[in-house]
Design a protein around this motif. Structure first.
Motif, short mmCIF file in Angstrom:
data_model
loop_
_atom_site.label_atom_id
_atom_site.label_comp_id
_atom_site.label_asym_id
_atom_site.label_seq_id
_atom_site.Cartn_x
_atom_site.Cartn_y
_atom_site.Cartn_z
N ALA A 68 0.83 -1.21 0.00
CA ALA A 68 0.00 0.00 0.00
C ALA A 68 0.86 1.26 0.00
CB ALA A 68 -0.93 0.00 1.22
N ALA A 69 2.07 1.13 0.53
CA ALA A 69 3.00 2.27 0.51
C ALA A 69 3.78 2.33 -0.80
CB ALA A 69 3.97 2.16 1.70
N GLY A 70 3.47 1.40 -1.72
CA GLY A 70 4.13 1.41 -3.03
C GLY A 70 5.54 0.87 -3.01
N ARG A 71 5.85 -0.02 -2.05
CA ARG A 71 7.24 -0.47 -1.89
C ARG A 71 7.49 -1.92 -2.28
NH1 ARG A 71 8.77 1.11 4.07
NH2 ARG A 71 10.89 0.78 3.35
N VAL A 72 6.48 -2.77 -2.34
CA VAL A 72 6.69 -4.18 -2.74
C VAL A 72 5.53 -4.64 -3.62
CG1 VAL A 72 7.91 -4.72 -0.56
CG2 VAL A 72 5.46 -5.29 -0.81
N GLY A 73 5.67 -5.83 -4.20
CA GLY A 73 4.58 -6.47 -4.94
C GLY A 73 4.23 -5.76 -6.23
N GLY A 74 5.16 -4.96 -6.74
CA GLY A 74 4.91 -4.26 -8.00
C GLY A 74 4.00 -3.05 -7.85
N GLN A 75 3.67 -2.70 -6.60
CA GLN A 75 2.81 -1.53 -6.38
C GLN A 75 3.69 -0.27 -6.34
OE1 GLN A 75 -0.75 -2.34 -5.77
NE2 GLN A 75 0.26 -4.14 -6.66
N THR A 76 3.17 0.82 -6.87
CA THR A 76 3.98 2.05 -6.89
C THR A 76 3.25 3.24 -6.27
OG1 THR A 76 3.17 2.47 -9.12
CG2 THR A 76 5.33 1.41 -8.92
N GLU A 77 1.94 3.06 -5.99
CA GLU A 77 1.16 4.18 -5.50
C GLU A 77 1.22 4.23 -3.96
OE1 GLU A 77 -3.38 5.78 -6.37
OE2 GLU A 77 -2.73 3.84 -7.16
N GLN A 78 1.25 5.42 -3.40
CA GLN A 78 1.24 5.60 -1.95
C GLN A 78 -0.22 5.71 -1.49
OE1 GLN A 78 1.32 5.83 1.45
NE2 GLN A 78 3.45 6.46 1.28
N GLN A 79 -0.72 4.66 -0.82
CA GLN A 79 -2.14 4.65 -0.44
C GLN A 79 -2.34 4.38 1.05
OE1 GLN A 79 -3.04 1.59 -3.60
NE2 GLN A 79 -4.70 2.99 -4.10
N LEU A 80 -1.30 4.64 1.85
CA LEU A 80 -1.42 4.34 3.29
C LEU A 80 -2.50 5.18 3.97
CD1 LEU A 80 2.11 3.71 4.86
CD2 LEU A 80 0.20 2.11 4.61
#
Lengths: 354, 354
Positions: A322-334
């Motif tokens: 959710a912070a865009g740091r792992v799993g191929g995620q890049t968006e900050q959604q915390l």
């Protein structure tokens, strides 16, 4: 991105004072079943008319499944639940890693009653996980064919004690975390000592990771390690999503593969386990620590700030995603996840009729 | 919106010429396991190192799972697979509705071998589904607690023959569809006649829907009916997503509830089953027929235009959802689904090494 939640039980959780993963000892064995359904459906769902209450600690701290579900409602990742020995049916769909013959072997090698209720035995039995190698191999097959990137997490009350048992059997001196604000360290050490004695082992006597799981671990460790080994052998990216239990999975995996592997946990674990970073380094696990920046504006977050629960149900990994740091995620959604936690929590309490 | 895919097997599918749900008779029993994984992961995934090929008919028509998966990749709905008697393990997570004691009962009441391989027996046995009532009640419990709106679909080769058997046992004269372009109607009628004789029944002799499933049906009918009854009793919106098998489920449901219920199928079924609309009306099922407007631009669509497969794996329902007509969906996305079918099909063929 897909979260693979490995869910199971160990009779070790029945030892008084070991686990806070339930409001009463009797409810603790239901927690992995309820956690699975909360992550999948947003509420406990069970067949057979059984209803599981939402797991809370004796002081009211909600299960990390609430946090991970909130993150899922914001980020929309897929979920596969792997049944590595649930004690009670769940309405969540699961991949069952235990064959009938394993269950029979389990029942024959342990007491009939214990095998019927628990996935893994008390580590103070000689052989609490007779089918550790079979579970590992079956999970390895699954991990080799499931599409990634994967976040592998766990839900098993008592799991930090079994993790400690495996680490000690293999001769590692790392600390483990706890779902209690005050970690019952001396109790865990005594249980592990008794477990080693019951298995006829001295600390550090074992080299083989699956022997360690069979004699001192739980079926979730066997399944998580197998899944991870199978996935990285197939070139699939894996993040171990959790604290010291998933660190222990990383230790087991390193007997099979040197491929890149990450460990993503919460700041609650990192702040309370002083040697976590050293342990991750020692096994070449790329450590990501996420501070969810909880506030005391809602009871669900407040209990975490007070040091309870800390981690579980892949929480550290999904927060990192959710912070865009792992799993191929890049968006900050915390921020959105924190807001969502109250929605999920309130919906669950309403369902419980509280 | 959530698709609940009820997956299972019947030994009835082994009768030569009954089902086109596999390229060879030996592969037909794997089809529901592969369909489940394709809908969940976009490709067959199995534990234990088993690999299922993508199901195709003897002439190369791909399973409707390809169409439903394409719709899922466009529309993003949730999936729960219910295991109502799979013959071979799947890597898709499933809710297992059969208890150990049911499996034992099944094995005792039928031949050991048949029970080990198939969920339901050949309807020419006296009691092909001994645990029909237990499956129904367990599914009813699940349906009562799973969040909706739900689309309930099926994957069971041979399922139109067992549906015909149930309809005849209850005294209904409706027609059933077929996965073959040329429906083997006289073969199905003969099988049903022999099934009624083996169960000591005259056509129309039964009133009780679960007696009809036990003696002439399959476990997928029992589970689908139970799920639907449980859901509509709980006020959850349900669309039966499929053709004449799901129509038969609607007939069973009407013995328990008069609540609003929809049936959503493809134009392929509606165009080939002349009395479908009358049958739906007779049981107060709100019928939605969706023409996916396939073209001959890709082999996957071409075989459907030639009259093969027609329906299955909730295809009619998910196409209706993609057209914005059921399941709370309002957007028209059929064009995107048609484009996606080629992507999913080509990915599956690549995985098969073809």
């Amino acid at each position: 991105m897909r979260v693979v939640l490995v869910a199971g039980t160990t009779a070790t959780a029945e030892i008084e004072g070991i686990s806070a993963a339930g409001s009463t000892p009797a409810l603790i064995s239901h927690t992995p079943s309820a956690d699975s359904a909360i992550l999948v459906y947003g509420r406990p769902v069970a067949p057979l008319g059984i209803q599981h209450p939402t797991p809370v600690s004796p002081t009211g701290c909600p299960t990390p499944a609430v946090i991970s579900r909130a993150a899922r409602e914001v980020c929309g990742f897929d979920v596969t639940v792997v049944d590595a020995g649930l004690a009670t049916p769940t309405g969540a769909p699961t991949v069952d890693l235990r064959t009938q013959s394993d269950r029979r072997m389990n029942a024959e090698m342990r007491t009939e009653d214990a095998a019927a209720v628990y996935g893994g035995g008390d580590i103070r039995e000689p052989v609490p996980v007779p089918d550790a190698a079979e579970i590992f191999e079956r999970a390895r097959g699954l991990g080799g064919s499931i599409p990634g990137p994967l976040l592998v997490g766990e839900t098993i009350p008592g799991g930090t004690t079994t993790a400690l048992g495996v680490l000690r059997a293999l001769g590692h001196s790392f600390s483990v975390s706890s779902s209690f604000a005050d970690n019952p360290v001396s109790l865990k050490r005594r249980v592990v000592r008794e477990g080693l004695e019951a298995s006829g082992l001295a600390p550090g006597e074992l080299d083989d990771p699956l022997d360690a799981v069979q004699t001192m671990g739980d079926p979730v460790l066997a399944a998580s390690a197998g899944l991870t080994v199978g996935a990285i052998e197939a070139g699939t990216s894996v993040t171990l999503a959790g604290g010291t239990q998933m660190l222990t999975v990383g230790v087991l995996v390193r007997s099979f593969s040197d491929a890149p592997l990450s460990l993503a946990t919460t700041s609650f674990v990192a702040d309370s386990v002083s040697d976590l970073s050293d342990a991750a380094n020692a096994f070449d696990l790329d450590l990501t620590v996420t501070d969810p920046e909880f506030t005391d504006s809602h009871v669900a977050m407040e209990r975490y700030l007070a040091g309870e629960a800390k981690e579980g149900v892949a929480m550290g990994g999904v927060l990192a995603a959710a912070a865009g740091r792992v799993g191929g995620q890049t968006e900050q959604q915390l921020d959105a996840v924190r807001e969502r936690i109250a929605v999920v929590y309130d919906r669950l309490l309403e369902d419980d009729g509280s």
